[in-house]
Write an enzyme that holds these catalytic residues in place. Structure first.
Site, PDB file in Angstrom:
ATOM      1  N   ALA A 244     -49.622  13.168 -28.412  1.00 53.01           N
ATOM      2  CA  ALA A 244     -50.998  14.127 -27.972  1.00 53.01           C
ATOM      3  C   ALA A 244     -50.551  15.194 -28.081  1.00 53.01           C
ATOM      4  O   ALA A 244     -51.513  15.886 -28.200  1.00 53.01           O
ATOM      5  CB  ALA A 244     -52.268  12.994 -27.028  1.00 53.01           C
TER       6      ALA A 244
ATOM      7  N   ARG B  28     -44.203  24.191 -27.075  1.00 49.93           N
ATOM      8  CA  ARG B  28     -42.555  24.313 -27.103  1.00 49.93           C
ATOM      9  C   ARG B  28     -42.233  24.990 -28.634  1.00 49.93           C
ATOM     10  O   ARG B  28     -41.527  25.639 -28.898  1.00 49.93           O
ATOM     11  CB  ARG B  28     -41.638  23.551 -26.541  1.00 49.93           C
ATOM     12  CG  ARG B  28     -41.846  24.193 -24.574  1.00 49.93           C
ATOM     13  CD  ARG B  28     -41.329  23.361 -24.286  1.00 49.93           C
ATOM     14  NE  ARG B  28     -41.440  22.191 -23.846  1.00 49.93           N
ATOM     15  CZ  ARG B  28     -41.222  20.666 -23.342  1.00 49.93           C
ATOM     16  NH1 ARG B  28     -40.298  21.083 -23.100  1.00 49.93           N
ATOM     17  NH2 ARG B  28     -42.073  19.740 -23.310  1.00 49.93           N
TER      18      ARG B  28
ATOM     19  N   THR C  14     -48.581  12.379 -19.574  1.00 44.50           N
ATOM     20  CA  THR C  14     -48.293  11.309 -20.192  1.00 44.50           C
ATOM     21  C   THR C  14     -48.697  10.472 -19.741  1.00 44.50           C
ATOM     22  O   THR C  14     -49.028   9.102 -20.235  1.00 44.50           O
ATOM     23  CB  THR C  14     -46.549  11.120 -19.959  1.00 44.50           C
ATOM     24  OG1 THR C  14     -45.850  11.615 -18.826  1.00 44.50           O
ATOM     25  CG2 THR C  14     -45.676  11.856 -21.018  1.00 44.50           C
TER      26      THR C  14
ATOM     27  N   ASN D 207     -29.953  16.209 -82.846  1.00 44.64           N
ATOM     28  CA  ASN D 207     -29.379  17.328 -82.145  1.00 44.64           C
ATOM     29  C   ASN D 207     -30.034  17.924 -81.666  1.00 44.64           C
ATOM     30  O   ASN D 207     -30.759  18.876 -82.789  1.00 44.64           O
ATOM     31  CB  ASN D 207     -28.464  17.159 -83.174  1.00 44.64           C
ATOM     32  CG  ASN D 207     -27.519  18.695 -82.807  1.00 44.64           C
ATOM     33  OD1 ASN D 207     -26.603  18.010 -81.258  1.00 44.64           O
ATOM     34  ND2 ASN D 207     -27.227  19.356 -83.027  1.00 44.64           N
TER      35      ASN D 207
ATOM     36  N   ASN E 185     -44.280  25.169 -76.410  1.00 42.87           N
ATOM     37  CA  ASN E 185     -46.117  23.929 -75.482  1.00 42.87           C
ATOM     38  C   ASN E 185     -46.729  24.715 -75.267  1.00 42.87           C
ATOM     39  O   ASN E 185     -47.877  24.235 -74.913  1.00 42.87           O
ATOM     40  CB  ASN E 185     -45.205  23.295 -74.829  1.00 42.87           C
ATOM     41  CG  ASN E 185     -44.342  23.578 -73.577  1.00 42.87           C
ATOM     42  OD1 ASN E 185     -44.466  25.434 -73.125  1.00 42.87           O
ATOM     43  ND2 ASN E 185     -44.817  23.164 -72.363  1.00 42.87           N
TER      44      ASN E 185
HETATM   45  C1  UD1 Z   1     -40.899  13.551 -20.775  1.00 41.73           C
HETATM   46  C2  UD1 Z   1     -40.196  12.972 -19.418  1.00 41.73           C
HETATM   47  C3  UD1 Z   1     -39.210  13.458 -18.800  1.00 41.73           C
HETATM   48  C4  UD1 Z   1     -38.149  12.542 -19.898  1.00 41.73           C
HETATM   49  C5  UD1 Z   1     -38.725  13.453 -21.287  1.00 41.73           C
HETATM   50  C6  UD1 Z   1     -37.990  12.782 -22.502  1.00 41.73           C
HETATM   51  C7  UD1 Z   1     -42.812  13.053 -18.284  1.00 41.73           C
HETATM   52  C8  UD1 Z   1     -43.733  13.361 -17.630  1.00 41.73           C
HETATM   53  N1  UD1 Z   1     -41.813  13.547 -18.631  1.00 41.73           N
HETATM   54  O1  UD1 Z   1     -40.866  15.454 -20.981  1.00 41.73           O
HETATM   55  O2  UD1 Z   1     -38.774  12.640 -17.852  1.00 41.73           O
HETATM   56  O3  UD1 Z   1     -37.015  12.919 -19.734  1.00 41.73           O
HETATM   57  O4  UD1 Z   1     -39.964  12.930 -21.537  1.00 41.73           O
HETATM   58  O5  UD1 Z   1     -37.953  13.035 -23.362  1.00 41.73           O
HETATM   59  O6  UD1 Z   1     -43.367  12.016 -19.338  1.00 41.73           O
HETATM   60  N2  UD1 Z   1     -48.038  13.061 -24.470  1.00 41.73           N
HETATM   61  C9  UD1 Z   1     -49.100  13.243 -24.855  1.00 41.73           C
HETATM   62  N3  UD1 Z   1     -50.459  13.566 -23.805  1.00 41.73           N
HETATM   63  C10 UD1 Z   1     -49.722  14.589 -22.787  1.00 41.73           C
HETATM   64  C11 UD1 Z   1     -48.517  14.685 -22.577  1.00 41.73           C
HETATM   65  C12 UD1 Z   1     -47.400  14.611 -23.915  1.00 41.73           C
HETATM   66  O7  UD1 Z   1     -49.397  11.973 -25.837  1.00 41.73           O
HETATM   67  O8  UD1 Z   1     -50.822  15.212 -22.348  1.00 41.73           O
HETATM   68  C13 UD1 Z   1     -46.967  12.755 -25.627  1.00 41.73           C
HETATM   69  C14 UD1 Z   1     -46.398  14.092 -26.427  1.00 41.73           C
HETATM   70  O9  UD1 Z   1     -46.999  13.953 -28.247  1.00 41.73           O
HETATM   71  C15 UD1 Z   1     -44.949  13.792 -26.754  1.00 41.73           C
HETATM   72  C16 UD1 Z   1     -44.058  12.794 -24.963  1.00 41.73           C
HETATM   73  O10 UD1 Z   1     -45.789  12.482 -24.965  1.00 41.73           O
HETATM   74  O11 UD1 Z   1     -44.228  12.490 -27.793  1.00 41.73           O
HETATM   75  C17 UD1 Z   1     -43.698  13.561 -23.800  1.00 41.73           C
HETATM   76  O12 UD1 Z   1     -43.981  14.697 -23.679  1.00 41.73           O
HETATM   77  P1  UD1 Z   1     -43.652  15.824 -23.475  1.00 41.73           P
HETATM   78  O13 UD1 Z   1     -44.383  17.052 -23.593  1.00 41.73           O
HETATM   79  O14 UD1 Z   1     -42.794  16.078 -24.402  1.00 41.73           O
HETATM   80  O15 UD1 Z   1     -42.843  15.465 -21.928  1.00 41.73           O
HETATM   81  P2  UD1 Z   1     -41.084  16.199 -21.779  1.00 41.73           P
HETATM   82  O16 UD1 Z   1     -41.716  17.333 -21.223  1.00 41.73           O
HETATM   83  O17 UD1 Z   1     -40.711  15.750 -22.904  1.00 41.73           O
HETATM   84 MG    MG Z   2     -40.516  15.552 -24.756  1.00 42.44          MG
END
Ligand code: UD1
Ligand code: MG
Length: 462
Positions: free
Chosen positions: A8, A13, A79, A384, A393
C-alpha cells in the site's frame, strides 16, 4: 499457510506517479515476483494490502485464485497499520502468518521454506514456540534498513529503524529483510500497543518485535543464504540493482539447463521466456514477453525478440528485431531484419539484410535477402523476392493485401501495388511497377524502354 503482502505504500523515494510495487523488473511489476515466490510455496490464501493506485495494483493479481484485498485508509500509516488493515485476514488464524513487504522481490521460496522448517525444529528440539521469525542478512552497507538487535542468547530483542537508531545501533550490520512469520495469536496480543514513531508518525510493524520480547515471547532471526535476498527496493537505483540480480539468476538457470549465453552482463531475458536447450545467445540480445526459442537456435548479437516463437534450428543473425511473430525451423533472419505484427516466416526461408516483414505470411524456402518491404502479403513457397522490392500496401487511406503464388520471381526494385495477386511461376522483371494481377506462368515487365545514344555520354562529360 496464509501470506500477507504489504503493497500500500506510496514509495515516495521513487519520485513517481506510479505505485512503487508496479515499477517493473524485466518487464514484470516488482509485485509479480513476490506473488510468484508465494505461488512456488503453494500458498493458497494470499492477502494483499493496497491503497495507493489500488486498482492498478489489483491487476497484477488478475486471474489468480485465493487473493484477498484489504484497503489501508492511510498509505502513510506505516507497515503495522497495513497489517492492521488486514485484521480480518488473520485475527482468528491460529497459525503462522507470513508477512512479506511488496518491495522485497528478491527473496527465494526455498529460503521461506527453510524458515518454516526452522520454526518446526525450534518447536521440536528446543520446545519453544517462536512468536516471530524474521528474515535477516548482512549487507555491506546497512544504511536505511531496520537493524536487528539481539540478546546474548541470540534471541531478537527489537528491530530499530535507521531513523531511530543510536550511533552504536547503526554499527549493527544484521538487517531486517522485511519477510516475517508471525504467530497470529501473539501478533494480536501486541499489535494494538504499537505507538506511532515520534519521527514519522507511522506505526512500524517492526515495533511488534520489541513488544513481543517484553511479553517474554521468543523472536528469532533467520539468515538468508544469499545476502541479496534481503534487499528492499526503495528507489530507482535499488530497482536497477534488483533487476540485475534477477536477470543474472535467470541467465544462470538457463545456462545450467544447457543454453550458451555469451557475455551475460549484456543479455536481457525476461522470466516468461522459454529456451528449449542448446540455444546460443550472443552479447546484447534481449528476449522479451512470451517468447519461446527452439532447440539449437542461434541468436545474433544485438537482436530483440518479443512475444514470438523461433523454432528449432533457425538462425537470427545480428541486430534483428522480431515481434509478435513466428519463425519456423531452419529459417534465417537478418542481419538487420525486422519481422513484426503476426508475421510467419516459413521453414528454411531467408529474410536477410534490411528486410522488413509486417503482418505477412511467408511460405517455406522463400528468399528475400536484401532491402525489401513485405507488408500485408502472403508469399508462396520457393518464391524469390529481389533486392529493393516494395509491397505498396497503403493507398493513403486503407491497407490492402497482396498474394504471391509459389515459385514466383519478383525482380529487384519492383513495386507491387496492393490489392493484387501474382500467380505461381509468375515472373516480374526488375524495376517494374505492377498494379494488375499477373496470372500463373506469365512474365510482366513495366518499365521505360532502354535507349542507347552512341557516344553521347562522353560528349556531355567533356
Ligand atoms: C521496512 C522495515 C525495515 C526493513 C525494510 C526491508 C518497517 C517499519 N521497516 O523498511 O525494518 O529493513 O523494510 O526492506 O517495516 N507499506 C504499506 N503501508 C504503509 C507503509 C508501507 O503497505 O503504510 C508497504 C510498502 O508498499 C512496502 C512495504 O510495506 O512494500 C515496506 O515499506 P517501506 O516503506 O518500503 O519500508 P522500509 O522503509 O523499506
Ligand atoms: Mg522498503
Amino acid at each position: 499457510m496464509r501470506a500477507l503482502i504489504l503493497a500500500a505504500g506510496l514509495g515516495s523515494r521513487f519520485k513517481s506517479q506510479k505505485a512503487k510495487v508496479l515499477h517493473t523488473i524485466l518487464g514484470k511489476p516488482m509485485l509479480w515476483y513476490v506473488l510468484r515466490t508465494l505461488r512456488e510455496l503453494n500458498i493458497r490464501e494470499i492477502g494483499v494490502v493496497v491503497s495507493h493506485q489500488a486498482e492498478e495494483v489489483k491487476k497484477v493479481f488478475e486471474g489468480e485464485d485465493g487473493i484477498f484485498f484489504f484497503h489501508q485508509e492511510n498509505p502513510k500509516g506505516g507497515t503495522a497499520d497495513a497489517v492492521i488493515s488486514a485484521l480480518d485476514f488473520w485475527r482468528d488464524y491460529q497459525d503462522y502468518l507470513l508477512v512479506i513487504n511488496g518491495d522485497s522481490p528478491l527473496v527465494k521460496s526455498q529460503t521461506i521454506k527453510n524458515m518454516q522448517r526452522y520454526i518446526q525444529l525450534v518447536e521440536e528440539y528446543e520446545n519453544i514456540k517462536l512468536s516471530a521469525l524474521l528474515l535477516s542478512g548482512f549487507l555491506p552497507d546497512p544504511t536505511g534498513y531496520g537493524r536487528v538487535v539481539k540478546d546474548q542468547s541470540g534471541n531478537v530483542i527489537k528491530i530499530v529503524e535507521e531513523k531511530d537508531a543510536t550511533i552504536e545501533e547503526k554499527q549493527i550490520r544484521e538487517i531486517n529483510g522485511g519477510v516475517y512469520f508471525f504467530y497470529c495469536p501473539h501478533l494480536l496480543d501486541v499489535i494494538f500497543s504499537i505507538q506511532p514513531s515520534p519521527k514519522s508518525g507511522e506505526l512500524y510493524l517492526t515495533e511488534a518485535i520489541a513488544l513481543m520480547h517484553k511479553k517474554g515471547y521468543v523472536v528469532r532471526s533467520f539468515m538468508a543464504e544469499d545476502q541479496a535476498e534481503v534487499m528492499g527496493v526503495n528507489n530507482r537505483w535499488e530497482l536497477a540493482i534488483a533487476e540485475n540480480v534477477i536477470r543474472l539468476r535467470i541467465l544462470e538457470g538457463l545456462a545450467k539447463e544447457g543454453n550458451t549465453i555469451h557475455q551475460p552482463e549484456t543479455v536481457w531475458i525476461e522470466p516468461s521466456v522459454v529456451l528449449e536447450g542448446e540455444v546460443e545467445i550472443e552479447p546484447g540480445v534481449a528476449l522479451r514477453g512470451n517468447t519461446k526459442i527452439g532447440k539449437g537456435v542461434r541468436i545474433g548479437r544485438g537482436s530483440v525478440i518479443e512475444n514470438s516463437v523461433v523454432e528449432e534450428g533457425a538462425i537470427i543473425e545480428p541486430y534483428s528485431i522480431v515481434r509478435d511473430s513466428h519463425i519456423k525451423s531452419g529459417a534465417i533472419v537478418g542481419p538487420f531484419a525486422h519481422i513484426r505484427n503476426h508475421s510467419v516466416i516459413g521453414e528454411g526461408s531467408h529474410i536477410g539484410n534490411f528486410v522488413e516483414v509486417k503482418a505477412s505470411e511467408i511460405g517455406s524456402h522463400v528468399n528475400a535477402k536484401h532491402l525489401a518491404y513485405i507488408g500485408d502479403a502472403q508469399i508462396g513457397d520457393r518464391t524469390n523476392i529481389g533486392a529493393g522490392v516494395v509491397f505498396a500496401n497503403y493507398d493513403g487511406k486503407q491497407k490492402h493485401r497482396s498474394k504471391v503464388g509459389q515459385n514466383a520471381f519478383i525482380g529487384s526494385n519492383s513495386l507491387i501495388i496492393a490489392p493484387i495477386t501474382l500467380g505461381d511461376y509468375s515472373y516480374i522483371a526488375g524495376g517494374s511497377v505492377i498494379n494488375k494481377n499477373i496470372e500463373e506462368g506469365d512474365l510482366a515487365i513495366a518499365r521505360a524502354e532502354l535507349r542507347i545514344l552512341k557516344g553521347k555520354g562522353k560528349e556531355k562529360l567533356l
